[in-house]
Scaffold this motif. Sequence first.
Motif, PDB file in Angstrom:
ATOM      1  N   PHE A 250       0.843  -1.116  -0.054  1.00 47.89           N
ATOM      2  CA  PHE A 250       0.040  -0.017   0.174  1.00 47.89           C
ATOM      3  C   PHE A 250       0.871   1.057  -0.105  1.00 47.89           C
ATOM      4  N   GLU A 251       0.381   2.302  -0.610  1.00 52.49           N
ATOM      5  CA  GLU A 251       1.142   3.739  -0.548  1.00 52.49           C
ATOM      6  C   GLU A 251      -0.030   4.411   0.005  1.00 52.49           C
ATOM      7  N   VAL A 252       0.483   4.885   1.393  1.00 49.97           N
ATOM      8  CA  VAL A 252      -0.314   5.736   2.125  1.00 49.97           C
ATOM      9  C   VAL A 252       0.170   7.103   2.164  1.00 49.97           C
ATOM     10  N   ILE A 253      -0.547   8.213   1.846  1.00 49.65           N
ATOM     11  CA  ILE A 253      -0.318   9.427   1.770  1.00 49.65           C
ATOM     12  C   ILE A 253      -1.159  10.372   2.694  1.00 49.65           C
ATOM     13  N   VAL A 254      -0.466  10.941   3.703  1.00 51.21           N
ATOM     14  CA  VAL A 254      -1.425  11.898   4.362  1.00 51.21           C
ATOM     15  C   VAL A 254      -1.054  13.583   3.883  1.00 51.21           C
ATOM     16  N   ALA A 255      -2.139  13.962   3.574  1.00 54.09           N
ATOM     17  CA  ALA A 255      -1.973  15.350   3.157  1.00 54.09           C
ATOM     18  C   ALA A 255      -2.426  16.243   4.429  1.00 54.09           C
ATOM     19  N   ALA A 256      -1.414  16.639   5.303  1.00 51.60           N
ATOM     20  CA  ALA A 256      -1.740  17.651   6.288  1.00 51.60           C
ATOM     21  C   ALA A 256      -1.834  19.202   5.755  1.00 51.60           C
ATOM     22  N   ASN A 257      -3.281  19.290   6.136  1.00 48.09           N
ATOM     23  CA  ASN A 257      -3.648  20.684   5.444  1.00 48.09           C
ATOM     24  C   ASN A 257      -3.841  21.680   6.766  1.00 48.09           C
ATOM     25  N   GLY A 258      -3.178  22.820   6.955  1.00 49.07           N
ATOM     26  CA  GLY A 258      -3.471  23.977   7.827  1.00 49.07           C
ATOM     27  C   GLY A 258      -3.380  23.478   9.348  1.00 49.07           C
ATOM     28  N   CYS A 259      -2.539  22.314   9.599  1.00 48.33           N
ATOM     29  CA  CYS A 259      -2.547  21.942  10.717  1.00 48.33           C
ATOM     30  C   CYS A 259      -1.715  22.664  11.828  1.00 48.33           C
ATOM     31  N   THR A 260      -2.313  22.844  13.038  1.00 46.05           N
ATOM     32  CA  THR A 260      -1.632  23.724  14.162  1.00 46.05           C
ATOM     33  C   THR A 260      -1.118  22.633  15.248  1.00 46.05           C
ATOM     34  N   ASP A 261      -1.551  21.210  14.880  1.00 46.37           N
ATOM     35  CA  ASP A 261      -1.062  20.411  15.818  1.00 46.37           C
ATOM     36  C   ASP A 261      -0.029  19.397  15.575  1.00 46.37           C
ATOM     37  N   ALA A 262       0.269  18.230  16.270  1.00 41.86           N
ATOM     38  CA  ALA A 262       1.358  17.339  15.691  1.00 41.86           C
ATOM     39  C   ALA A 262       0.833  16.168  14.592  1.00 41.86           C
ATOM     40  N   THR A 263      -0.155  16.549  13.830  1.00 38.37           N
ATOM     41  CA  THR A 263      -0.627  15.646  12.665  1.00 38.37           C
ATOM     42  C   THR A 263       0.589  15.118  11.928  1.00 38.37           C
ATOM     43  N   ALA A 264       1.294  15.930  11.319  1.00 39.93           N
ATOM     44  CA  ALA A 264       2.226  15.587  10.400  1.00 39.93           C
ATOM     45  C   ALA A 264       3.532  14.741  11.073  1.00 39.93           C
ATOM     46  N   GLU A 265       3.866  15.215  12.476  1.00 38.81           N
ATOM     47  CA  GLU A 265       4.792  14.671  13.040  1.00 38.81           C
ATOM     48  C   GLU A 265       4.429  13.327  13.379  1.00 38.81           C
ATOM     49  N   LEU A 266       3.439  13.010  13.926  1.00 44.60           N
ATOM     50  CA  LEU A 266       2.778  11.518  13.929  1.00 44.60           C
ATOM     51  C   LEU A 266       2.798  10.770  12.955  1.00 44.60           C
ATOM     52  N   ALA A 267       2.146  11.233  11.666  1.00 45.61           N
ATOM     53  CA  ALA A 267       2.245  10.472  10.709  1.00 45.61           C
ATOM     54  C   ALA A 267       3.561  10.146  10.161  1.00 45.61           C
ATOM     55  N   ARG A 268       4.504  10.900  10.212  1.00 48.46           N
ATOM     56  CA  ARG A 268       5.893  10.556   9.801  1.00 48.46           C
ATOM     57  C   ARG A 268       6.585   9.623  10.433  1.00 48.46           C
ATOM     58  N   ALA A 269       6.190   9.509  11.765  1.00 43.08           N
ATOM     59  CA  ALA A 269       6.578   8.523  12.643  1.00 43.08           C
ATOM     60  C   ALA A 269       6.149   6.951  12.234  1.00 43.08           C
ATOM     61  N   VAL A 270       5.124   6.793  11.387  1.00 43.27           N
ATOM     62  CA  VAL A 270       4.671   5.473  11.007  1.00 43.27           C
ATOM     63  C   VAL A 270       5.390   5.045   9.920  1.00 43.27           C
ATOM     64  N   PRO A 271       6.259   4.024  10.028  1.00 46.43           N
ATOM     65  CA  PRO A 271       6.993   3.549   8.799  1.00 46.43           C
ATOM     66  C   PRO A 271       5.986   3.357   7.547  1.00 46.43           C
ATOM     67  N   GLY A 272       6.564   3.700   6.416  1.00 45.99           N
ATOM     68  CA  GLY A 272       5.511   3.559   5.101  1.00 45.99           C
ATOM     69  C   GLY A 272       4.577   4.774   4.599  1.00 45.99           C
ATOM     70  N   VAL A 273       4.648   5.698   5.452  1.00 49.07           N
ATOM     71  CA  VAL A 273       3.700   6.866   5.153  1.00 49.07           C
ATOM     72  C   VAL A 273       4.526   7.876   4.588  1.00 49.07           C
TER      73      VAL A 273
END
Length: 278
Positions: free
Chosen positions: A31-54
């Motif tokens: 699977f190719e999993v893409i998280v498009a973090a938009n306008g985030c003011t919390d740790a959404t992007a950081e938490l997503a990057r911590a998951v291998p394969g994302v």
Amino acid sequence: MTSVVIAAHNEAAVIDRCLRRLLATASPGEFEVIVAANGCTDATAELARAVPGVTVIELAEASKSAALNAGDRTATGLPRIYLDADIALSTTDLRTLSRAVDDSALAAAPRRVLDTSGRPLLVKAYFAINGRLPAFRNALFGRGVIVLSRAGRARFEQFPDVIADDLFLDSLFTDAEKREVKGVASVVATPRRTADLLRRLGRVRAGNTALRAAATDTGVRPSRKLSWLVDVVLPRPWLLPAGICYAVLTVVAGIRARRTGPGAAWGRDESTRTPVTR
């Protein structure tokens, strides 16, 4: 390879659970999993990057349509699954959904399960009616998960700038081209408080109205205002008290929708993403 696009705006409370369950038993490159973090003011992007394969992409603007389009531009695989971050699917669920689309079924969605546990009486009454509305049968909206085949994804160039992205996708396919995947359940958390329900309904109704007004074809489902009575309550008279609650909440939400207008950015309920206060 199946690509999964998740448009995420301030989803720190749920994104880690979502991603880790999705990829728990996935094979490398499955699977190719893409998280498009938009306008985030919390740790959404950081938490997503911590998951291998994302893969994580970040947009400054808080816009679901912009995030979906950015995710699509990055994605390389088909079928394509669009997933809300608060919906918890397993790896097995992803595989089942990927196999559900083909040359005849161009789009698919899981069956819809409404979680009303611990909700107040008015919220339970509303969803006692909503959960039985025929509009949700063989529909793509209201589930937080939609999968498109290669041919299905070719039906449109990009997501329009609308709130009702799931209603937009639903409008592109006939009933014969859509499939409900009974073997996969999308558990939709209902609002925890009546005020949260009204806020959510106001945004969603404003978005649906704007999409119907902007539609240039007849594919968008019309709103059947008396369906709650004709299709749900009359065949089940014991639901009349719930029907009355549904009708009143719907009227109030309609008033809120007119006040909100088409400028609302995200038609979602925030209460299900925050801890319960007692």
